[in-house]
Design a protein around this motif. Structure first.
Motif, PDB file in Angstrom:
ATOM      1  N   VAL A  65     -10.423  70.811 -60.909  1.00 22.37           N
ATOM      2  CA  VAL A  65     -12.138  71.429 -60.350  1.00 22.37           C
ATOM      3  C   VAL A  65     -12.339  71.648 -58.795  1.00 22.37           C
ATOM      4  CG1 VAL A  65     -14.242  70.783 -60.013  1.00 22.37           C
ATOM      5  CG2 VAL A  65     -12.833  70.539 -62.012  1.00 22.37           C
ATOM      6  N   ILE A  66     -12.708  72.865 -57.947  1.00 19.34           N
ATOM      7  CA  ILE A  66     -12.570  72.720 -56.453  1.00 19.34           C
ATOM      8  C   ILE A  66     -13.600  72.989 -56.119  1.00 19.34           C
ATOM      9  CG2 ILE A  66     -11.512  73.940 -54.559  1.00 19.34           C
ATOM     10  CD1 ILE A  66      -9.152  75.137 -56.510  1.00 19.34           C
ATOM     11  N   GLN A  67     -14.409  71.888 -55.386  1.00 21.30           N
ATOM     12  CA  GLN A  67     -15.622  72.435 -54.563  1.00 21.30           C
ATOM     13  C   GLN A  67     -15.784  72.455 -53.305  1.00 21.30           C
ATOM     14  OE1 GLN A  67     -17.521  69.132 -57.222  1.00 21.30           O
ATOM     15  NE2 GLN A  67     -18.426  70.087 -58.202  1.00 21.30           N
ATOM     16  N   THR A  68     -16.855  73.435 -53.064  1.00 24.06           N
ATOM     17  CA  THR A  68     -16.751  72.706 -51.120  1.00 24.06           C
ATOM     18  C   THR A  68     -17.854  72.704 -50.657  1.00 24.06           C
ATOM     19  OG1 THR A  68     -16.287  73.960 -49.060  1.00 24.06           O
ATOM     20  CG2 THR A  68     -17.338  75.120 -51.286  1.00 24.06           C
ATOM     21  N   SER A  69     -18.111  71.640 -49.829  1.00 19.66           N
ATOM     22  CA  SER A  69     -19.894  70.971 -49.273  1.00 19.66           C
ATOM     23  C   SER A  69     -19.326  72.312 -47.581  1.00 19.66           C
ATOM     24  CB  SER A  69     -19.417  69.684 -49.380  1.00 19.66           C
ATOM     25  OG  SER A  69     -20.699  69.289 -48.336  1.00 19.66           O
ATOM     26  N   ILE A  70     -20.708  72.311 -47.351  1.00 20.53           N
ATOM     27  CA  ILE A  70     -20.809  72.438 -46.170  1.00 20.53           C
ATOM     28  C   ILE A  70     -21.966  72.380 -45.446  1.00 20.53           C
ATOM     29  CG2 ILE A  70     -21.470  74.959 -44.900  1.00 20.53           C
ATOM     30  CD1 ILE A  70     -20.387  76.744 -47.537  1.00 20.53           C
ATOM     31  N   SER A  71     -21.640  71.482 -44.618  1.00 21.59           N
ATOM     32  CA  SER A  71     -23.021  71.173 -42.998  1.00 21.59           C
ATOM     33  C   SER A  71     -22.483  71.578 -41.723  1.00 21.59           C
ATOM     34  CB  SER A  71     -22.962  70.288 -43.423  1.00 21.59           C
ATOM     35  OG  SER A  71     -21.194  69.126 -42.584  1.00 21.59           O
ATOM     36  N   GLY A  72     -24.281  71.945 -41.441  1.00 21.11           N
ATOM     37  CA  GLY A  72     -23.651  72.425 -39.987  1.00 21.11           C
ATOM     38  C   GLY A  72     -24.369  73.738 -39.645  1.00 21.11           C
ATOM     39  N   SER A  73     -23.706  74.516 -38.953  1.00 22.70           N
ATOM     40  CA  SER A  73     -24.042  75.630 -38.501  1.00 22.70           C
ATOM     41  C   SER A  73     -23.351  77.114 -39.273  1.00 22.70           C
ATOM     42  CB  SER A  73     -23.790  75.945 -36.764  1.00 22.70           C
ATOM     43  OG  SER A  73     -22.674  76.074 -37.162  1.00 22.70           O
ATOM     44  N   GLY A  74     -23.611  76.702 -40.936  1.00 21.43           N
ATOM     45  CA  GLY A  74     -23.250  78.114 -41.383  1.00 21.43           C
ATOM     46  C   GLY A  74     -23.204  78.283 -43.156  1.00 21.43           C
ATOM     47  N   LYS A  75     -23.180  78.933 -44.116  1.00 23.00           N
ATOM     48  CA  LYS A  75     -23.795  79.173 -45.026  1.00 23.00           C
ATOM     49  C   LYS A  75     -22.742  79.702 -45.444  1.00 23.00           C
ATOM     50  CE  LYS A  75     -25.800  83.565 -44.416  1.00 23.00           C
ATOM     51  NZ  LYS A  75     -26.821  84.627 -45.138  1.00 23.00           N
ATOM     52  N   LEU A  76     -22.143  79.219 -47.065  1.00 20.45           N
ATOM     53  CA  LEU A  76     -21.355  79.816 -48.055  1.00 20.45           C
ATOM     54  C   LEU A  76     -21.954  81.660 -48.471  1.00 20.45           C
ATOM     55  CD1 LEU A  76     -19.242  79.219 -49.791  1.00 20.45           C
ATOM     56  CD2 LEU A  76     -20.361  78.743 -51.741  1.00 20.45           C
TER      57      LEU A  76
END
Length: 134
Positions: A65-76
């Motif tokens: 399984v591969i997942q991403t987490s984004i925090s700060g000034s960006g979006k998927l």
């Protein structure tokens, strides 16, 4: 009659030249529709401009399984599952995912890509990308 032909020919040359000048001017002007895509090869820190698309890829053995987490000034922006074909048949092996993250506002953007193998007793590996958006 000769003067008329020369006048018509001169007019035609001027029109064609003006058309070329317009095309050259268009070629020199940057296209507003172009998007800057930054492909990140391995965890790293860097600086990009607002509106850029950051592309990160993760892979793990099949069944993982591969997942991403984004925090700060960006979006998927988009996530994609990549498939490799050879001679018209899918290749068996790794799971590959590609994530495109849009740098939305000035500031810091952190991207974490977590890769869990099919063996759930092992800890997942996490790749960290730190991006400064200007």
């Amino acid at each position: 009659m000769k003067q008329f032909l020369w006048g018509a020919l001169l007019t035609l040359v001027c029109v064609v030249s003006a058309g070329f000048a317009v095309e050259i001017a268009k070629a020199d002007k940057p296209d507003d529709n172009l998007v800057n895509v930054v492909v990140l090869d391995g965890p790293q820190s860097l600086t990009v401009e607002k509106g850029s698309i950051l592309r990160v890829t993760g892979s793990t053995p099949s069944g993982g399984v591969i997942q991403t987490s984004i925090s700060g000034s960006g979006k998927l922006h988009r996530q994609t599952r990549l498939s490799t074909y050879r001679d018209g048949h899918p290749m068996i092996g790794a799971l590959m995912m590609e994530f495109e993250i849009e740098a939305t506002d000035p500031g810091e953007l952190t991207i974490l890509v977590s890769k869990q193998t099919f063996d759930r007793t092992l800890k997942p590996t996490v790749d960290k990308y730190v991006v400064t958006v200007k």
